[in-house]
Motif scaffolding. Structure first.
Motif, PDB file in Angstrom:
ATOM      1  N   ALA A  73       0.916  -1.092   0.164  1.00 57.06           N
ATOM      2  CA  ALA A  73       0.112  -0.083  -0.085  1.00 57.06           C
ATOM      3  C   ALA A  73       0.933   1.249  -0.225  1.00 57.06           C
ATOM      4  O   ALA A  73       1.873   1.171   0.760  1.00 57.06           O
ATOM      5  CB  ALA A  73      -0.982  -0.074   1.152  1.00 57.06           C
ATOM      6  N   LEU A  79      -8.453   9.048  -2.517  1.00 58.36           N
ATOM      7  CA  LEU A  79      -8.845   7.677  -2.539  1.00 58.36           C
ATOM      8  C   LEU A  79     -10.486   7.834  -1.846  1.00 58.36           C
ATOM      9  O   LEU A  79     -10.347   8.041  -0.591  1.00 58.36           O
ATOM     10  CB  LEU A  79      -7.855   6.707  -1.962  1.00 58.36           C
ATOM     11  CG  LEU A  79      -8.245   5.279  -1.579  1.00 58.36           C
ATOM     12  CD1 LEU A  79      -8.257   4.624  -3.029  1.00 58.36           C
ATOM     13  CD2 LEU A  79      -7.371   4.401  -0.585  1.00 58.36           C
ATOM     14  N   LEU A  98      -3.835   5.487   5.798  1.00 57.87           N
ATOM     15  CA  LEU A  98      -4.804   4.467   5.790  1.00 57.87           C
ATOM     16  C   LEU A  98      -5.696   4.582   7.113  1.00 57.87           C
ATOM     17  O   LEU A  98      -6.963   4.482   6.941  1.00 57.87           O
ATOM     18  CB  LEU A  98      -4.159   3.011   5.981  1.00 57.87           C
ATOM     19  CG  LEU A  98      -3.129   2.707   4.886  1.00 57.87           C
ATOM     20  CD1 LEU A  98      -2.475   1.496   4.931  1.00 57.87           C
ATOM     21  CD2 LEU A  98      -4.418   2.527   3.794  1.00 57.87           C
ATOM     22  N   TRP A 230      -8.524  -0.518   1.335  1.00 54.78           N
ATOM     23  CA  TRP A 230      -7.468  -0.144   0.043  1.00 54.78           C
ATOM     24  C   TRP A 230      -7.663  -1.546  -0.557  1.00 54.78           C
ATOM     25  O   TRP A 230      -7.282  -1.464  -1.911  1.00 54.78           O
ATOM     26  CB  TRP A 230      -6.303   0.342   0.655  1.00 54.78           C
ATOM     27  CG  TRP A 230      -5.192   0.472  -0.130  1.00 54.78           C
ATOM     28  CD1 TRP A 230      -5.037   1.678  -1.103  1.00 54.78           C
ATOM     29  CD2 TRP A 230      -4.306  -0.419  -0.890  1.00 54.78           C
ATOM     30  NE1 TRP A 230      -3.843   1.289  -1.930  1.00 54.78           N
ATOM     31  CE2 TRP A 230      -3.358   0.309  -1.747  1.00 54.78           C
ATOM     32  CE3 TRP A 230      -3.852  -1.548  -0.495  1.00 54.78           C
ATOM     33  CZ2 TRP A 230      -2.530  -0.305  -2.535  1.00 54.78           C
ATOM     34  CZ3 TRP A 230      -3.021  -2.518  -1.095  1.00 54.78           C
ATOM     35  CH2 TRP A 230      -2.146  -1.705  -2.352  1.00 54.78           C
ATOM     36  N   GLU A 234      -8.437  -2.754  -4.492  1.00 57.67           N
ATOM     37  CA  GLU A 234      -7.393  -3.111  -5.301  1.00 57.67           C
ATOM     38  C   GLU A 234      -7.810  -4.493  -6.059  1.00 57.67           C
ATOM     39  O   GLU A 234      -7.655  -4.598  -7.208  1.00 57.67           O
ATOM     40  CB  GLU A 234      -5.892  -3.503  -4.274  1.00 57.67           C
ATOM     41  CG  GLU A 234      -5.334  -2.189  -4.031  1.00 57.67           C
ATOM     42  CD  GLU A 234      -4.501  -1.746  -5.405  1.00 57.67           C
ATOM     43  OE1 GLU A 234      -3.842  -2.456  -6.081  1.00 57.67           O
ATOM     44  OE2 GLU A 234      -4.742  -0.618  -5.799  1.00 57.67           O
TER      45      GLU A 234
END
Length: 237
Positions: A73, A79, A98, A230, A234
C-alpha cells in the motif's frame, strides 16, 4: 480458497489480520520483528509499512516465501473520497493515510495515532484532509530523556497533575504534553470546521491518553481497517 492477509508493520511491532470476504479485518495477531518465520501464509499479502528499509525488506522477503503475491500500500493524493493535504503524497506516512481511510465512517474526525510518534490528522465531513502534526509519543519522550540523562527512568510512575516524585513527574509531563497537543488541535479543528470533530485514538500507546480525553473514542484497528478497504479496492480494480 487461500486466505488473503493484511500486514501493518510499524517501527516497533508487526500486526496482521485475515481479510474477510466482507472487506473487514478478522482477529488481529501481533508479532515482534524477529518472528517473521511464524507469520501466516496464504494468497495475497497486503502490506503497509513505515518501518526502516532494512526491516521492510526482511518482511517482504519472508512474505514472498509464504504468499502467492505481495501487494504494498502507498499513499495517494485521493482515494474513495479522501483528498490529502500534502502536495507530495509519498511524504505522508502510509499509516496516517490508511488510518484516515479507516475513519471514513466518522468524518469529520481528528485521527490521533500513538506509537513511536504521536500523529494528528484532521479530516472534514467531505473527506478533505486539512493537514496534521507529528511529535514524539510519551514513550519516546521518556526514552529520549533517559538516553540523555540515565538517572531519569524510562518507565514507571503514575499520572498526576502536580507530581511529588520524579517518576510521576516524568509520566505526567510526557503524557500531559501529548494530551495538551491533542486538546489544542481539537480546539483549532473545531474553530476551523465550525463543529467539533470526533477524536479517534489508535496505536499501542493510546490507552493511557484516552483516560484524560473523555470525549475520545478508541479505534485501535484504524490502520488495518483502512488497509482492508484499500485492499478491497485493489482486488476489484
Amino acid at each position: 480458497m487461500t486466505q488473503d492477509w493484511l500486514f501493518d508493520f510499524g517501527n516497533t511491532r508487526l500486526k496482521c489480520a485475515p481479510l474477510g470476504d466482507d472487506g473487514v479485518p478478522g482477529a488481529v495477531r501481533a508479532f515482534a520483528p524477529s518472528e517473521f518465520d511464524a507469520l501466516p501464509s496464504g494468497g495475497v499479502a497486503f502490506v503497509a509499512s513505515v518501518a526502516s528499509e532494512d526491516a521492510r525488506v526482511q518482511l517482504l522477503d519472508a512474505l514472498s516465501r509464504k504468499f502467492r503475491r505481495v501487494c504494498i500500500a502507498r499513499t495517494s493524493a485521493r482515494l474513495d473520497g479522501l483528498r490529502i493535504a500534502y502536495a507530495t503524497p509519498h511524504k505522508l506516512g502510509v499509516d496516517r493515510f490508511l488510518a484516515m481511510i479507516g475513519a471514513r465512517d466518522a468524518w469529520p474526525s481528528l485521527v490521533v495515532g500513538v506509537g513511536t510518534g504521536l500523529t494528528i490528522d484532521l479530516v472534514d465531513r467531505e473527506g478533505r484532509h486539512h493537514g496534521g502534526r507529528i511529535a514524539p509519543s510519551p514513550t519516546l519522550m521518556r526514552e529520549m530523556l533517559h538516553a540523555r540523562a540515565t538517572q531519569l527512568a524510562p518507565i514507571g510512575g503514575a499520572y498526576v497533575e502536580f507530581a511529588d516524585d520524579t517518576e510521576d513527574a516524568l509520566v505526567s509531563g510526557c503524557e500531559g504534553a501529548a494530551i495538551a497537543l491533542i486538546e489544542r488541535s481539537l480546539a483549532e479543528a473545531t474553530r476551523r470546521l465550525g463543529v467539533a470533530p470526533r477524536v479517534l485514538l489508535h496505536g499501542g500507546g493510546a490507552d493511557p491518553l484516552r483516560m484524560h480525553l473523555p470525549d475520545a473514542e478508541s479505534r485501535p484497528g484504524l490502520v488495518l481497517e483502512g488497509l482492508a478497504h484499500w485492499a478491497t479496492l485493489e482486488r476489484t480494480a
